[in-house]
Design a protein around this motif. Sequence first.
Motif, PDB file in Angstrom:
ATOM      1  N   GLY A  61      -7.615   6.667  11.501  1.00  0.00           N
ATOM      2  CA  GLY A  61      -7.324   5.983  10.253  1.00  0.00           C
ATOM      3  C   GLY A  61      -7.694   6.842   9.055  1.00  0.00           C
ATOM      4  N   LEU A  62      -7.059   6.580   7.930  1.00  0.00           N
ATOM      5  CA  LEU A  62      -7.325   7.298   6.685  1.00  0.00           C
ATOM      6  C   LEU A  62      -7.350   6.310   5.529  1.00  0.00           C
ATOM      7  CD1 LEU A  62      -4.774  10.252   7.091  1.00  0.00           C
ATOM      8  CD2 LEU A  62      -7.251  10.429   7.274  1.00  0.00           C
ATOM      9  N   THR A  63      -8.048   6.682   4.471  1.00  0.00           N
ATOM     10  CA  THR A  63      -7.999   5.867   3.258  1.00  0.00           C
ATOM     11  C   THR A  63      -6.698   6.173   2.523  1.00  0.00           C
ATOM     12  OG1 THR A  63      -9.047   7.509   1.840  1.00  0.00           O
ATOM     13  CG2 THR A  63     -10.515   5.960   3.006  1.00  0.00           C
ATOM     14  N   GLU A  86      -6.955   9.563   0.947  1.00  0.00           N
ATOM     15  CA  GLU A  86      -6.818  10.669   1.892  1.00  0.00           C
ATOM     16  C   GLU A  86      -5.355  10.891   2.265  1.00  0.00           C
ATOM     17  OE1 GLU A  86     -11.046  10.518   4.313  1.00  0.00           O
ATOM     18  OE2 GLU A  86      -9.494   9.050   4.830  1.00  0.00           O
ATOM     19  N   ARG A 114      -3.846  -2.511   7.035  1.00  0.00           N
ATOM     20  CA  ARG A 114      -4.808  -2.040   6.046  1.00  0.00           C
ATOM     21  C   ARG A 114      -6.017  -2.931   6.059  1.00  0.00           C
ATOM     22  NH1 ARG A 114      -3.674  -2.992  -0.002  1.00  0.00           N
ATOM     23  NH2 ARG A 114      -2.149  -4.603  -0.127  1.00  0.00           N
ATOM     24  N   GLN A 118     -12.465  -1.894   2.663  1.00  0.00           N
ATOM     25  CA  GLN A 118     -13.872  -1.662   2.964  1.00  0.00           C
ATOM     26  C   GLN A 118     -14.527  -1.170   1.689  1.00  0.00           C
ATOM     27  OE1 GLN A 118     -14.070   1.068   6.267  1.00  0.00           O
ATOM     28  NE2 GLN A 118     -13.068  -0.336   7.657  1.00  0.00           N
ATOM     29  N   HIS A 135      -8.501   1.255   3.839  1.00  0.00           N
ATOM     30  CA  HIS A 135      -8.305   2.094   5.018  1.00  0.00           C
ATOM     31  C   HIS A 135      -7.033   1.646   5.737  1.00  0.00           C
ATOM     32  CE1 HIS A 135     -12.292   4.096   5.105  1.00  0.00           C
ATOM     33  NE2 HIS A 135     -12.588   3.062   4.326  1.00  0.00           N
ATOM     34  N   TYR A 136      -6.234   2.617   6.152  1.00  0.00           N
ATOM     35  CA  TYR A 136      -4.999   2.339   6.876  1.00  0.00           C
ATOM     36  C   TYR A 136      -5.109   2.874   8.293  1.00  0.00           C
ATOM     37  CZ  TYR A 136      -2.799   0.988   2.531  1.00  0.00           C
ATOM     38  OH  TYR A 136      -2.492   0.336   1.368  1.00  0.00           O
ATOM     39  N   SER A 137      -4.533   2.151   9.235  1.00  0.00           N
ATOM     40  CA  SER A 137      -4.505   2.597  10.622  1.00  0.00           C
ATOM     41  C   SER A 137      -3.199   2.134  11.258  1.00  0.00           C
ATOM     42  CB  SER A 137      -5.700   2.052  11.404  1.00  0.00           C
ATOM     43  OG  SER A 137      -5.692   0.637  11.394  1.00  0.00           O
TER      44      SER A 137
END
Length: 121
Positions: free
Chosen positions: A41-43, A46, A73, A76, A81-83
């Motif tokens: 995952g990334l923000t 990012e 999403r 946090q 954060h996305y995954s």
Amino acid sequence: MEDETLDDAAHGSSVSSAQRVFHALSSAPRRKILAYLSASGLTAGEIADRFSMSKPAVSQHLSILEAAGLIRREKQGQFVHYSLIENNLVNTLNGFVQEVCPVGRPIKKESQARARAEELP
């Protein structure tokens, strides 16, 4: 044209859902985002840092992927954060395509390396 409208009405939301997925996958930046999220995952920041486009443009791509049910999403603190939604047939097929795609393969490897680094204590 009338037949297509009747077809859409007959299939209800399943056609709409399929259209959202195909629309999401029709864009090279969105396919790259899926590759970046393939193992880690990334923000939002990012993800945006990896593209030469405005943050609002990246945000729009993320919204399209989320509406298609390909990513999730999670807020946090002050970060989003996305995954990848892993148990999704489209994402499984996209992961296979990334293995043979000259653009997606290095991005996917970067994502895998990031995931391994996050696992280390």
